[in-house]
Enzyme design. Structure first.
Site, mmCIF file in Angstrom:
data_model
loop_
_atom_site.group_PDB
_atom_site.id
_atom_site.type_symbol
_atom_site.label_atom_id
_atom_site.label_comp_id
_atom_site.label_asym_id
_atom_site.label_seq_id
_atom_site.Cartn_x
_atom_site.Cartn_y
_atom_site.Cartn_z
ATOM 1 N N MET A 90 -26.178 51.211 -12.273
ATOM 2 C CA MET A 90 -26.072 49.761 -12.224
ATOM 3 C C MET A 90 -27.468 49.141 -12.309
ATOM 4 O O MET A 90 -28.373 49.546 -11.589
ATOM 5 C CB MET A 90 -25.386 49.319 -10.923
ATOM 6 C CG MET A 90 -23.960 49.840 -10.765
ATOM 7 S SD MET A 90 -23.286 49.553 -9.092
ATOM 8 C CE MET A 90 -23.397 47.758 -8.974
ATOM 9 N N GLU A 104 -25.802 58.977 -9.571
ATOM 10 C CA GLU A 104 -25.630 59.901 -8.450
ATOM 11 C C GLU A 104 -25.685 59.151 -7.120
ATOM 12 O O GLU A 104 -24.893 59.432 -6.209
ATOM 13 C CB GLU A 104 -26.720 60.982 -8.482
ATOM 14 C CG GLU A 104 -26.666 61.874 -9.710
ATOM 15 C CD GLU A 104 -27.527 61.379 -10.864
ATOM 16 O OE1 GLU A 104 -28.008 62.223 -11.633
ATOM 17 O OE2 GLU A 104 -27.723 60.139 -11.002
#
Length: 294
Positions: A90, A104
């Protein structure tokens, strides 16, 4: 089914579509599969855990927000509970790149916010960068976390991050995902403030003790709360706002639809989340931001 999944959905094998359709078509699909759902999907599709996680990567990747890089990364975190959690990178316009969330980080934090207390593996479509390796080194599964990449044999985090620096080097025994409750209280009864307080009480900040939480209320009245996840190396720490944005975005919320937000932190904390929280939320179009201290 959420529109963002349509392209990836069309590329899935028919047997997997059949197995996933009742799950993804749910009105409030939470971007995760419970252990029971994983078992059902595996039975119908014939896939094992590893193959299913790889097959789900395109759906996780569809959750990415990349207005700057246009480089989408997806991840699947597999909990000890048997649950599978989606994650994606993001990015946010108008703020420093340091506010970026890696796939992750997203998957791990998503699992943590859903109540997962231990991870066994993470599957990702690109090799984890050094930042993410250090972030995952804070987890209570530590170097034993299995990392799965396309076209490569599984490896442990310890193999990806040899001779690592982590919590044990600083004599820290309470690790990320270990259940905690710091016991802070506030007299304020506003539900958004209480959600942020609850997040702060479950935050991970063993180095600075600057526990904090953020809660976001969207225009449809939903509340998303995130906790601070501190790191032994400091810089890979994940702010509470990012954690809240992870939960909002991963479940299909528009991050530009935040109506108001509350940050809860200590009044004499060594570090404060206020300035960066305010700047990032303003960049997302939210000006109704409040700081409450315990």
């Amino acid at each position: 089914m959420q529109a963002r999944f349509h392209t990836s959905w069309a590329e899935l094998p028919a047997s997997l579509q059949f197995a996933l359709e009742p799950i993804l078509s749910a009105e409030n699909f939470p971007a995760m599969l419970t252990a029971e759902q994983v078992k059902t999907v595996k039975n119908i599709s014939g896939l094992d855990d590893d193959a299913l996680a790889f097959a789900l990567l395109p759906l996780a990747t569809a959750c990415a927000l990349t207005p700057i890089s246009h480089f989408n990364v997806g991840a699947i975190a597999r909990g000890k509970s048997g649950n599978f959690y989606f994650g994606a990178n993001m990015e946010f316009r108008g703020v420093p790149l340091q506010q970026t969330i890696h796939a992750e980080q997203c998957a791990v934090t998503h699992a943590w916010l859903r109540g997962e207390t231990n991870l066994v593996a993470i599957t990702v479509n690109y090799t984890p960068c050094g930042h993410c390796r250090q972030f995952m080194n804070e987890l209570n599964c530590g170097s034993e976390l299995h990392i799965h990449l396309p076209g490569r044999p599984p490896s442990t985090l310890g193999q990806y991050l040899p001779d690592s620096f982590g919590p044990t080097d600083l004599a820290i025994t309470t690790l990320l995902m270990d259940p905690v409750n710091h016991g802070y209280t506030l007299a304020e009864t506003d539900p958004l403030t209480q959600a942020a307080l609850n997040a702060a009480n479950h935050s991970h900040a063993p180095y600075s003790q600057s526990h904090s939480g953020v809660a976001l209320e969207t225009t449809n009245g939903k509340i998303y709360a995130g906790r601070y996840a501190e790191n032994a190396a400091f810089n890979p720490s994940l702010p509470p706002l990012q954690a809240a944005l992870i939960l909002a975005n991963i479940t299909g919320e528009n991050c530009a639809s935040i109506r108001r937000a509350v940050l809860v932190e200590g009044h004499n904390a060594v570090t404060s989340q206020w300035d960066t929280t305010l700047a990032t939320l303003n960049a997302l179009g939210c000006s109704a931001v409040k700081r409450v201290t315990f």
